[in-house]
Scaffold this motif. Structure first.
Motif, PDB file in Angstrom:
ATOM      1  N   THR A  76       7.674  -7.516  23.977  1.00 54.96           N
ATOM      2  CA  THR A  76       6.866  -6.467  24.070  1.00 54.96           C
ATOM      3  C   THR A  76       7.754  -5.350  23.654  1.00 54.96           C
ATOM      4  O   THR A  76       7.302  -4.108  22.860  1.00 54.96           O
ATOM      5  CB  THR A  76       6.687  -5.949  25.564  1.00 54.96           C
ATOM      6  N   LEU A  77       9.061  -5.100  23.665  1.00 55.90           N
ATOM      7  CA  LEU A  77       9.747  -3.979  23.421  1.00 55.90           C
ATOM      8  C   LEU A  77      10.078  -4.328  21.786  1.00 55.90           C
ATOM      9  O   LEU A  77      10.107  -3.175  20.954  1.00 55.90           O
ATOM     10  CB  LEU A  77      11.324  -4.072  23.871  1.00 55.90           C
ATOM     11  N   GLY A  78      10.147  -5.369  21.294  1.00 56.74           N
ATOM     12  CA  GLY A  78      10.124  -5.759  19.995  1.00 56.74           C
ATOM     13  C   GLY A  78       8.866  -5.377  18.987  1.00 56.74           C
ATOM     14  O   GLY A  78       8.908  -4.663  17.832  1.00 56.74           O
ATOM     15  N   VAL A  79       7.785  -5.577  19.671  1.00 58.56           N
ATOM     16  CA  VAL A  79       6.574  -5.266  19.077  1.00 58.56           C
ATOM     17  C   VAL A  79       6.462  -3.769  19.124  1.00 58.56           C
ATOM     18  O   VAL A  79       5.892  -3.049  18.010  1.00 58.56           O
ATOM     19  CB  VAL A  79       5.130  -6.006  19.640  1.00 58.56           C
ATOM     20  N   GLY A  80       6.850  -3.002  20.031  1.00 60.78           N
ATOM     21  CA  GLY A  80       6.596  -1.706  20.024  1.00 60.78           C
ATOM     22  C   GLY A  80       7.633  -0.893  19.228  1.00 60.78           C
ATOM     23  O   GLY A  80       7.138  -0.083  18.433  1.00 60.78           O
ATOM     24  N   ALA A  81       8.831  -1.495  19.056  1.00 66.46           N
ATOM     25  CA  ALA A  81       9.945  -0.975  17.882  1.00 66.46           C
ATOM     26  C   ALA A  81       9.225  -1.364  16.324  1.00 66.46           C
ATOM     27  O   ALA A  81       9.360  -0.266  15.619  1.00 66.46           O
ATOM     28  CB  ALA A  81      10.985  -1.481  17.911  1.00 66.46           C
ATOM     29  N   ALA A  82       8.659  -2.115  16.318  1.00 63.18           N
ATOM     30  CA  ALA A  82       7.991  -2.689  14.836  1.00 63.18           C
ATOM     31  C   ALA A  82       7.068  -1.673  14.630  1.00 63.18           C
ATOM     32  O   ALA A  82       6.761  -1.013  13.606  1.00 63.18           O
ATOM     33  CB  ALA A  82       7.473  -4.130  14.973  1.00 63.18           C
ATOM     34  N   LEU A  83       5.836  -1.253  15.641  1.00 59.88           N
ATOM     35  CA  LEU A  83       5.061  -0.274  15.378  1.00 59.88           C
ATOM     36  C   LEU A  83       5.770   1.044  14.853  1.00 59.88           C
ATOM     37  O   LEU A  83       5.023   1.693  14.112  1.00 59.88           O
ATOM     38  CB  LEU A  83       4.100  -0.477  16.677  1.00 59.88           C
ATOM     39  N   VAL A  84       6.361   1.278  15.782  1.00 61.79           N
ATOM     40  CA  VAL A  84       7.015   2.689  15.626  1.00 61.79           C
ATOM     41  C   VAL A  84       7.664   2.863  14.206  1.00 61.79           C
ATOM     42  O   VAL A  84       7.392   3.793  13.247  1.00 61.79           O
ATOM     43  CB  VAL A  84       8.015   3.271  16.439  1.00 61.79           C
ATOM     44  N   GLY A  85       8.331   1.782  13.893  1.00 63.70           N
ATOM     45  CA  GLY A  85       9.066   1.543  12.444  1.00 63.70           C
ATOM     46  C   GLY A  85       8.381   1.637  11.433  1.00 63.70           C
ATOM     47  O   GLY A  85       8.176   2.190  10.421  1.00 63.70           O
ATOM     48  N   SER A  86       7.163   0.799  11.424  1.00 62.98           N
ATOM     49  CA  SER A  86       6.040   0.947  10.435  1.00 62.98           C
ATOM     50  C   SER A  86       5.531   2.359  10.454  1.00 62.98           C
ATOM     51  O   SER A  86       5.059   2.807   9.285  1.00 62.98           O
ATOM     52  CB  SER A  86       4.964  -0.202  10.858  1.00 62.98           C
ATOM     53  N   ALA A  87       5.145   2.982  11.302  1.00 62.87           N
ATOM     54  CA  ALA A  87       4.758   4.173  11.635  1.00 62.87           C
ATOM     55  C   ALA A  87       5.394   5.338  10.689  1.00 62.87           C
ATOM     56  O   ALA A  87       4.892   6.280   9.824  1.00 62.87           O
ATOM     57  CB  ALA A  87       4.380   4.671  12.860  1.00 62.87           C
ATOM     58  N   VAL A  88       6.614   5.244  11.034  1.00 63.73           N
ATOM     59  CA  VAL A  88       7.616   6.367  10.074  1.00 63.73           C
ATOM     60  C   VAL A  88       7.460   5.727   8.636  1.00 63.73           C
ATOM     61  O   VAL A  88       7.508   6.618   7.859  1.00 63.73           O
ATOM     62  CB  VAL A  88       8.965   6.004  10.611  1.00 63.73           C
ATOM     63  N   ILE A  89       7.635   4.485   8.453  1.00 62.20           N
ATOM     64  CA  ILE A  89       7.596   4.299   6.626  1.00 62.20           C
ATOM     65  C   ILE A  89       6.233   4.600   6.040  1.00 62.20           C
ATOM     66  O   ILE A  89       6.315   5.196   5.210  1.00 62.20           O
ATOM     67  CB  ILE A  89       8.001   2.428   6.884  1.00 62.20           C
ATOM     68  N   ALA A  90       5.141   4.415   6.770  1.00 61.50           N
ATOM     69  CA  ALA A  90       3.855   4.690   6.310  1.00 61.50           C
ATOM     70  C   ALA A  90       3.627   6.155   6.063  1.00 61.50           C
ATOM     71  O   ALA A  90       3.187   6.836   5.118  1.00 61.50           O
ATOM     72  CB  ALA A  90       2.831   4.155   7.341  1.00 61.50           C
TER      73      ALA A  90
END
Length: 178
Positions: free
Chosen positions: A149-163
């Motif tokens: 759950t923590l890994g999926v949340g970190a991936a979503l935050v990272g992809s939002a920053v890149i986008a």
């Protein structure tokens, strides 16, 4: 000249009221105040003085009772600032409350109407409280989440920053002429 006449006209009532204002609470203290709450009746007065260890007696007279001694009598209790007496379990009806000070002077009497008390409204049974209390305002921090759950949340935050960075880089630039 006109102001002097107005002043002299308004000074006469003020001069008459001055002795009453100087008398203060002593003039307003005479008498009794009766209140009811369901089947309870209470009386308050500040007209009596302590005499031989007693303030006086209050009597609750029913409709057929005409004499002070016929009523339900209660001794006054209190201080020099105020004395009180109370009766409980009074049946519905019209009563006269009379207060007699210990020196034999009547402090006053007042008619009171005791109404039938209404039964209390039915209440809902209480539910048990949460075992850990209320977790208001904590959101997802109330549980321990796993690594996935923590890994999926970190991936979503990272992809939002890149986008967001890509979107800002693709905006058309505004050229200014100075």
């Amino acid at each position: 000249m006109r102001y002097i006449r107005l002043l002299s006209r308004s000074a006469a009532p003020l001069a008459a009221a001055l002795p009453l204002a100087l008398a203060g609470p002593a003039a307003a203290a005479a008498g009794i105040s009766v209140s009811t709450s369901g089947a309870d009746v209470s009386v308050v007065t500040s007209a009596c003085a302590l005499n031989n260890g007693s303030w006086g007696t209050a009597s609750l007279l029913g409709a057929q009772q005409t004499n002070f001694a016929q009523g339900r009598q209660v001794a006054l209790s209190g201080t020099a600032a105020g004395q009180s007496a109370a009766w409980s379990a009074v049946a519905p009806g019209t009563y006269t409350v009379t207060v007699r000070c210990s020196n034999g002077v009547s402090a006053g009497s007042q008619v009171v109407n005791v109404s039938a008390s209404t039964p209390p409204a039915a209440t809902r049974a209480a539910t048990s409280a949460p075992s850990r209390g209320v977790a208001g305002g904590l959101g997802g921090a109330t549980r321990d989440h796993g690594t996935l759950t923590l890994g999926v949340g970190a991936a979503l935050v990272g992809s939002a920053v890149i986008a967001g960075a890509w979107f800002l880089s693709r905006r058309p630039r505004v050229y200014r002429r100075h």
